[in-house]
Design a protein around this motif. Sequence first.
Motif, mmCIF file in Angstrom:
data_model
loop_
_atom_site.group_PDB
_atom_site.id
_atom_site.type_symbol
_atom_site.label_atom_id
_atom_site.label_comp_id
_atom_site.label_asym_id
_atom_site.label_seq_id
_atom_site.Cartn_x
_atom_site.Cartn_y
_atom_site.Cartn_z
ATOM 1 N N MET A 1 49.056 44.322 31.210
ATOM 2 C CA MET A 1 48.387 44.020 32.459
ATOM 3 C C MET A 1 47.711 45.287 32.979
ATOM 4 N N ALA A 2 46.469 45.194 33.401
ATOM 5 C CA ALA A 2 45.741 46.327 33.987
ATOM 6 C C ALA A 2 46.397 46.732 35.303
ATOM 7 N N PRO A 3 46.128 47.953 35.806
ATOM 8 C CA PRO A 3 46.795 48.438 37.009
ATOM 9 C C PRO A 3 46.669 47.519 38.213
ATOM 10 N N HIS A 4 45.585 46.802 38.334
ATOM 11 C CA HIS A 4 45.405 45.969 39.526
ATOM 12 C C HIS A 4 44.845 44.604 39.183
ATOM 13 N N ASP A 5 45.455 43.916 38.245
ATOM 14 C CA ASP A 5 45.019 42.563 37.934
ATOM 15 C C ASP A 5 45.260 41.660 39.139
ATOM 16 N N LEU A 6 44.314 40.773 39.396
ATOM 17 C CA LEU A 6 44.467 39.784 40.444
ATOM 18 C C LEU A 6 45.581 38.840 40.036
ATOM 19 N N THR A 7 46.543 38.639 40.928
ATOM 20 C CA THR A 7 47.633 37.739 40.591
ATOM 21 C C THR A 7 47.657 36.488 41.451
ATOM 22 N N ASN A 8 47.127 36.555 42.706
ATOM 23 C CA ASN A 8 47.202 35.379 43.558
ATOM 24 C C ASN A 8 46.314 35.530 44.785
ATOM 25 N N LEU A 9 45.823 34.419 45.281
ATOM 26 C CA LEU A 9 45.170 34.316 46.584
ATOM 27 C C LEU A 9 45.924 33.268 47.374
ATOM 28 N N GLN A 10 46.198 33.544 48.637
ATOM 29 C CA GLN A 10 46.875 32.571 49.491
ATOM 30 C C GLN A 10 46.042 32.358 50.745
ATOM 31 N N PHE A 11 45.739 31.115 51.059
ATOM 32 C CA PHE A 11 44.988 30.753 52.243
ATOM 33 C C PHE A 11 45.924 30.795 53.447
ATOM 34 N N LEU A 12 45.468 31.424 54.537
ATOM 35 C CA LEU A 12 46.277 31.548 55.750
ATOM 36 C C LEU A 12 45.806 30.638 56.883
ATOM 37 N N GLY A 13 44.760 29.883 56.649
ATOM 38 C CA GLY A 13 44.169 29.107 57.733
ATOM 39 C C GLY A 13 43.032 29.900 58.346
ATOM 40 N N GLN A 14 42.182 29.183 59.146
ATOM 41 C CA GLN A 14 40.961 29.785 59.668
ATOM 42 C C GLN A 14 40.204 30.356 58.475
ATOM 43 N N SER A 15 39.882 31.653 58.486
ATOM 44 C CA SER A 15 39.239 32.247 57.310
ATOM 45 C C SER A 15 40.139 33.286 56.655
ATOM 46 N N GLY A 16 41.399 33.301 57.032
ATOM 47 C CA GLY A 16 42.316 34.318 56.532
ATOM 48 C C GLY A 16 42.827 34.056 55.134
ATOM 49 N N ILE A 17 42.995 35.159 54.395
ATOM 50 C CA ILE A 17 43.595 35.082 53.066
ATOM 51 C C ILE A 17 44.540 36.265 52.864
ATOM 52 N N LEU A 18 45.468 36.075 51.959
ATOM 53 C CA LEU A 18 46.235 37.169 51.365
ATOM 54 C C LEU A 18 45.766 37.272 49.932
ATOM 55 N N LEU A 19 45.485 38.485 49.481
ATOM 56 C CA LEU A 19 45.080 38.726 48.105
ATOM 57 C C LEU A 19 46.154 39.611 47.485
ATOM 58 N N TYR A 20 46.731 39.112 46.418
ATOM 59 C CA TYR A 20 47.779 39.836 45.698
ATOM 60 C C TYR A 20 47.211 40.367 44.392
ATOM 61 N N THR A 21 47.479 41.621 44.105
ATOM 62 C CA THR A 21 47.263 42.142 42.761
ATOM 63 C C THR A 21 48.633 42.628 42.294
ATOM 64 N N SER A 22 48.679 43.176 41.116
ATOM 65 C CA SER A 22 49.966 43.657 40.622
ATOM 66 C C SER A 22 50.507 44.805 41.470
ATOM 67 N N ASN A 23 49.641 45.558 42.174
ATOM 68 C CA ASN A 23 50.102 46.721 42.943
ATOM 69 C C ASN A 23 49.643 46.743 44.393
ATOM 70 N N ILE A 24 48.770 45.838 44.815
ATOM 71 C CA ILE A 24 48.191 45.865 46.153
ATOM 72 C C ILE A 24 48.365 44.492 46.794
ATOM 73 N N LEU A 25 48.706 44.492 48.082
ATOM 74 C CA LEU A 25 48.711 43.267 48.877
ATOM 75 C C LEU A 25 47.823 43.516 50.086
ATOM 76 N N LEU A 26 46.809 42.671 50.233
ATOM 77 C CA LEU A 26 45.918 42.849 51.376
ATOM 78 C C LEU A 26 45.688 41.527 52.074
ATOM 79 N N ALA A 27 45.358 41.642 53.349
ATOM 80 C CA ALA A 27 45.024 40.482 54.161
ATOM 81 C C ALA A 27 43.605 40.657 54.680
#
Length: 178
Positions: free
Chosen positions: A1-27
């Motif tokens: 797996m590369a250092p920051h492969d995309l692993t998941n997107l989660q919808f939070l409602g409105q226009s919000g998302i959580l984006l998960y990579t193997s090493n980063i979590l962002l909203a």
Amino acid sequence: MAPHDLTNLQFLGQSGILLYTSNILLAVDPYLSNSVAEKYGRGFDRQVPIPVHPSKLESLNLICLTHAHLDHTDPATLIPLAVASPQAFFLAPPEVAEILVANGIPDPRVHLASEQWITIAPGFSVRSVPAAHMDIERDIMGRLRYCGYLFKVGETLIYHAGDTMPHPEIVSTLLLEG
């Protein structure tokens, strides 16, 4: 797996998302309260239930905000997020940055959104792109008032438009990146 492969997107409602990579979590634009309805009335209730309480998001690295409207820059969400994830920093247009600091989020954690690529970690970068809420607006220094974000996760580009309408400048910006 590369250092920051995309692993998941989660919808939070409105226009919000959580984006998960193997090493980063962002909203992006997390709106995890019902502040708009509390301020403006029941006609503005959330359309989907709050998926997670902000105090439970303890591992965020980055919180990106697109503009200063309450359903995108919500102190009832952002203050608990800042406490729960003290390592996270905020990326925001200038007007939003002022709101964050005024609500007690320390200035060193608040960074202005940039239309240049910012490397967050090896293999993971972000830049703001124009958003046309009604039209593309910039402040006197040329900085975007409303923005979307491009995330570069390894070789993958992910675009979060923010609140926008179609606009030729947005299309040309995205075409240059693609």
